[in-house]
Scaffold this motif. Structure first.
Motif, PDB file in Angstrom:
ATOM      1  N   LEU A   1       2.700   4.796   3.060  1.00 52.43           N
ATOM      2  CA  LEU A   1       3.270   4.123   1.896  1.00 52.43           C
ATOM      3  C   LEU A   1       4.559   4.834   1.528  1.00 52.43           C
ATOM      4  CD1 LEU A   1       3.064   2.062  -0.437  1.00 52.43           C
ATOM      5  CD2 LEU A   1       1.874   3.837  -1.735  1.00 52.43           C
ATOM      6  N   GLY A   2       5.641   4.071   1.376  1.00 55.00           N
ATOM      7  CA  GLY A   2       6.928   4.633   0.992  1.00 55.00           C
ATOM      8  C   GLY A   2       7.540   3.841  -0.138  1.00 55.00           C
ATOM      9  N   CYS A   3       8.217   4.545  -1.052  1.00 53.58           N
ATOM     10  CA  CYS A   3       8.863   3.887  -2.186  1.00 53.58           C
ATOM     11  C   CYS A   3      10.222   4.515  -2.465  1.00 53.58           C
ATOM     12  CB  CYS A   3       8.006   4.017  -3.451  1.00 53.58           C
ATOM     13  SG  CYS A   3       6.459   3.090  -3.381  1.00 53.58           S
ATOM     14  N   GLY A   4      11.162   3.676  -2.887  1.00 49.65           N
ATOM     15  CA  GLY A   4      12.455   4.167  -3.326  1.00 49.65           C
ATOM     16  C   GLY A   4      12.319   4.795  -4.705  1.00 49.65           C
ATOM     17  N   ILE A   5      12.946   5.949  -4.894  1.00 55.96           N
ATOM     18  CA  ILE A   5      12.825   6.670  -6.170  1.00 55.96           C
ATOM     19  C   ILE A   5      14.177   6.819  -6.871  1.00 55.96           C
ATOM     20  CG2 ILE A   5      10.769   7.922  -5.448  1.00 55.96           C
ATOM     21  CD1 ILE A   5      12.633  10.385  -4.998  1.00 55.96           C
ATOM     22  N   GLY A   6      15.195   6.131  -6.371  1.00 58.02           N
ATOM     23  CA  GLY A   6      16.533   6.291  -6.918  1.00 58.02           C
ATOM     24  C   GLY A   6      17.278   7.371  -6.149  1.00 58.02           C
ATOM     25  N   TRP A   7      18.508   7.648  -6.565  1.00 54.73           N
ATOM     26  CA  TRP A   7      19.347   8.657  -5.907  1.00 54.73           C
ATOM     27  C   TRP A   7      19.457   8.401  -4.401  1.00 54.73           C
ATOM     28  CZ3 TRP A   7      15.155  10.711  -8.882  1.00 54.73           C
ATOM     29  CH2 TRP A   7      15.494  10.981 -10.199  1.00 54.73           C
ATOM     30  N   ARG A   8      19.402   7.112  -3.998  1.00 56.91           N
ATOM     31  CA  ARG A   8      19.514   6.709  -2.584  1.00 56.91           C
ATOM     32  C   ARG A   8      18.463   7.389  -1.719  1.00 56.91           C
ATOM     33  NH1 ARG A   8      25.486   5.318  -1.476  1.00 56.91           N
ATOM     34  NH2 ARG A   8      25.018   6.137   0.573  1.00 56.91           N
ATOM     35  N   THR A   9      17.258   7.581  -2.303  1.00 60.96           N
ATOM     36  CA  THR A   9      16.188   8.324  -1.633  1.00 60.96           C
ATOM     37  C   THR A   9      14.894   7.530  -1.619  1.00 60.96           C
ATOM     38  OG1 THR A   9      17.172  10.447  -2.199  1.00 60.96           O
ATOM     39  CG2 THR A   9      14.818  10.458  -1.723  1.00 60.96           C
ATOM     40  N   GLN A  10      14.173   7.645  -0.505  1.00 55.07           N
ATOM     41  CA  GLN A  10      12.854   7.049  -0.329  1.00 55.07           C
ATOM     42  C   GLN A  10      11.872   8.164   0.002  1.00 55.07           C
ATOM     43  OE1 GLN A  10      12.744   3.941   2.643  1.00 55.07           O
ATOM     44  NE2 GLN A  10      10.602   4.342   3.135  1.00 55.07           N
ATOM     45  N   VAL A  11      10.663   8.123  -0.570  1.00 57.62           N
ATOM     46  CA  VAL A  11       9.627   9.119  -0.304  1.00 57.62           C
ATOM     47  C   VAL A  11       8.428   8.409   0.316  1.00 57.62           C
ATOM     48  CG1 VAL A  11       8.047  10.794  -1.338  1.00 57.62           C
ATOM     49  CG2 VAL A  11      10.394  10.624  -2.168  1.00 57.62           C
ATOM     50  N   ASN A  12       7.867   8.984   1.392  1.00 57.83           N
ATOM     51  CA  ASN A  12       6.736   8.402   2.108  1.00 57.83           C
ATOM     52  C   ASN A  12       5.568   9.375   2.156  1.00 57.83           C
ATOM     53  OD1 ASN A  12       8.845   6.653   2.747  1.00 57.83           O
ATOM     54  ND2 ASN A  12       8.115   6.286   4.799  1.00 57.83           N
ATOM     55  N   LEU A  13       4.358   8.844   1.986  1.00 61.06           N
ATOM     56  CA  LEU A  13       3.122   9.603   2.151  1.00 61.06           C
ATOM     57  C   LEU A  13       2.328   8.912   3.245  1.00 61.06           C
ATOM     58  CD1 LEU A  13       1.163  11.832   1.174  1.00 61.06           C
ATOM     59  CD2 LEU A  13       0.218  10.137  -0.417  1.00 61.06           C
ATOM     60  N   ALA A  14       1.849   9.685   4.239  1.00 58.89           N
ATOM     61  CA  ALA A  14       1.142   9.097   5.377  1.00 58.89           C
ATOM     62  C   ALA A  14      -0.138   9.859   5.677  1.00 58.89           C
ATOM     63  CB  ALA A  14       2.038   9.095   6.612  1.00 58.89           C
ATOM     64  N   ALA A  15      -1.143   9.108   6.121  1.00 60.03           N
ATOM     65  CA  ALA A  15      -2.401   9.678   6.614  1.00 60.03           C
ATOM     66  C   ALA A  15      -2.543   9.243   8.061  1.00 60.03           C
ATOM     67  CB  ALA A  15      -3.579   9.176   5.790  1.00 60.03           C
ATOM     68  N   THR A  16      -2.883  10.199   8.932  1.00 58.61           N
ATOM     69  CA  THR A  16      -2.967   9.924  10.369  1.00 58.61           C
ATOM     70  C   THR A  16      -4.275  10.464  10.938  1.00 58.61           C
ATOM     71  OG1 THR A  16      -0.568  10.099  10.575  1.00 58.61           O
ATOM     72  CG2 THR A  16      -1.834  10.278  12.607  1.00 58.61           C
ATOM     73  N   ARG A  17      -4.885   9.679  11.791  1.00 59.35           N
ATOM     74  CA  ARG A  17      -6.058  10.115  12.559  1.00 59.35           C
ATOM     75  C   ARG A  17      -5.590  10.311  13.991  1.00 59.35           C
ATOM     76  NH1 ARG A  17     -10.659  12.831  12.774  1.00 59.35           N
ATOM     77  NH2 ARG A  17     -12.087  11.993  14.308  1.00 59.35           N
ATOM     78  N   VAL A  18      -5.773  11.528  14.538  1.00 53.45           N
ATOM     79  CA  VAL A  18      -5.324  11.828  15.894  1.00 53.45           C
ATOM     80  C   VAL A  18      -6.512  12.165  16.787  1.00 53.45           C
ATOM     81  CG1 VAL A  18      -3.061  12.643  15.145  1.00 53.45           C
ATOM     82  CG2 VAL A  18      -4.929  14.266  15.360  1.00 53.45           C
ATOM     83  N   ARG A  19      -6.340  11.914  18.069  1.00 56.20           N
ATOM     84  CA  ARG A  19      -7.358  12.272  19.057  1.00 56.20           C
ATOM     85  C   ARG A  19      -6.640  12.681  20.336  1.00 56.20           C
ATOM     86  NH1 ARG A  19     -12.538  12.098  19.408  1.00 56.20           N
ATOM     87  NH2 ARG A  19     -13.614  11.821  21.386  1.00 56.20           N
TER      88      ARG A  19
ATOM     89  N   ALA B   1      15.359   1.776  -5.681  1.00 52.32           N
ATOM     90  CA  ALA B   1      14.385   2.299  -6.645  1.00 52.32           C
ATOM     91  C   ALA B   1      13.364   1.222  -6.980  1.00 52.32           C
ATOM     92  CB  ALA B   1      15.097   2.767  -7.910  1.00 52.32           C
ATOM     93  N   ARG B   2      12.095   1.603  -6.987  1.00 57.47           N
ATOM     94  CA  ARG B   2      10.943   0.750  -7.303  1.00 57.47           C
ATOM     95  C   ARG B   2      10.626  -0.284  -6.217  1.00 57.47           C
ATOM     96  NH1 ARG B   2      13.748   1.607 -11.708  1.00 57.47           N
ATOM     97  NH2 ARG B   2      14.748  -0.416 -11.704  1.00 57.47           N
ATOM     98  N   GLU B   3      11.341  -0.267  -5.094  1.00 59.26           N
ATOM     99  CA  GLU B   3      10.938  -1.055  -3.929  1.00 59.26           C
ATOM    100  C   GLU B   3      10.019  -0.197  -3.079  1.00 59.26           C
ATOM    101  OE1 GLU B   3      14.288  -4.284  -2.645  1.00 59.26           O
ATOM    102  OE2 GLU B   3      14.413  -2.293  -1.777  1.00 59.26           O
ATOM    103  N   CYS B   4       9.000  -0.814  -2.497  1.00 61.98           N
ATOM    104  CA  CYS B   4       8.042  -0.068  -1.688  1.00 61.98           C
ATOM    105  C   CYS B   4       7.775  -0.788  -0.376  1.00 61.98           C
ATOM    106  CB  CYS B   4       6.720   0.115  -2.441  1.00 61.98           C
ATOM    107  SG  CYS B   4       6.859   1.156  -3.912  1.00 61.98           S
ATOM    108  N   GLU B   5       7.210  -0.047   0.570  1.00 60.73           N
ATOM    109  CA  GLU B   5       6.760  -0.630   1.828  1.00 60.73           C
ATOM    110  C   GLU B   5       5.491   0.082   2.271  1.00 60.73           C
ATOM    111  OE1 GLU B   5      10.131  -0.124   4.403  1.00 60.73           O
ATOM    112  OE2 GLU B   5       9.587   1.931   4.926  1.00 60.73           O
ATOM    113  N   ALA B   6       4.611  -0.687   2.879  1.00 66.48           N
ATOM    114  CA  ALA B   6       3.386  -0.145   3.466  1.00 66.48           C
ATOM    115  C   ALA B   6       3.426  -0.467   4.939  1.00 66.48           C
ATOM    116  CB  ALA B   6       2.163  -0.771   2.812  1.00 66.48           C
ATOM    117  N   GLN B   7       3.074   0.505   5.760  1.00 68.45           N
ATOM    118  CA  GLN B   7       3.044   0.242   7.188  1.00 68.45           C
ATOM    119  C   GLN B   7       1.842   0.914   7.829  1.00 68.45           C
ATOM    120  OE1 GLN B   7       6.377   1.812   9.457  1.00 68.45           O
ATOM    121  NE2 GLN B   7       6.862   3.244   7.823  1.00 68.45           N
TER     122      GLN B   7
END
Length: 194
Positions: free
Chosen positions: A27-45, A3-9
């Motif tokens: 960007l992903g962050c731990g939210i507790g309950w042994r869970t991590q949530v990630n939000l991503a933006a992707t450019r594809v071609r 919880a409250r740990e984050c990572e950017a990749q």
């Protein structure tokens, strides 16, 4: 992540034969309950057509993440892609099992399911890989994975170099499809934990 740990990749991938590429910032962050949530933006071609995708994903550690014995994780998410004036969505769920085989060596397996709105088809995918500490600050991976609607399985090799152990790494991979045409995909990326 705790919880409250984050990572950017960020990473960039390319399949040379198909003139297809994708670049992602996540960007992903731990939210507790042994869970991590990630939000991503992707450019594809692909085939000369560009598009943008957004995804929201999560990972939940089910049990065994203390470093000893079998560990099970559930990964799940949804993505929306807009390209060529059309939109499509995908949802997925994957079970991941990890077994430590020796000091600095682990076996990872996964089995997943995905549903695409555009094709209205579901796919299953399976993979297995070995991760090992190759040298100080350097890890190597080898894996095979397959999607049931794909032309054939992929064989992939990867390297991860820790610039700051447990905090910042650079990574690269190359994969070759074991099917007619032998498509090759490579990726370059970086990950920072804070």
């Amino acid at each position: 992540l705790e919880a409250r740990e984050c990572e950017a990749q960020a990473y960039h991938g390319r399949v040379a034969r198909d003139d297809a590429s994708d670049s992602t910032v996540e960007l992903g962050c731990g939210i507790g309950w042994r869970t991590q949530v990630n939000l991503a933006a992707t450019r594809v071609r692909e085939a000369g057509v560009g598009g943008n995708a957004w995804s929201l994903a999560g990972k939940t550690a089910l049990f065994g993440h203390g470093g000893e014995g079998l560990a099970l994780t559930l990964s799940y998410g949804a993505a929306r892609l807009r390209a060529g004036g059309q939109s499509e969505t995908a949802t997925w769920i994957t079970g991941i099992a990890t077994w430590p085989l020796a000091d600095k060596v682990a076996l990872h397996t996964n089995l997943g399911w995905q549903r695409d709105s555009a094709s209205r088809l579901s796919s299953t995918f399976v993979g297995a890989g070995v991760e090992m500490g190759a040298a100080e600050h350097l890890d190597a991976t080898a894996e095979v994975f397959h999607v049931d609607r794909d032309a054939g399985p992929w064989l992939q090799l990867g390297l991860r170099y820790a610039l700051l152990p447990e905090r910042w790494n650079l990574n690269a991979s190359v994969a070759r499809q074991a099917a007619s045409g032998h498509a090759v995909r490579w990726t370059l990326g970086t990950l920072l934990r804070f």
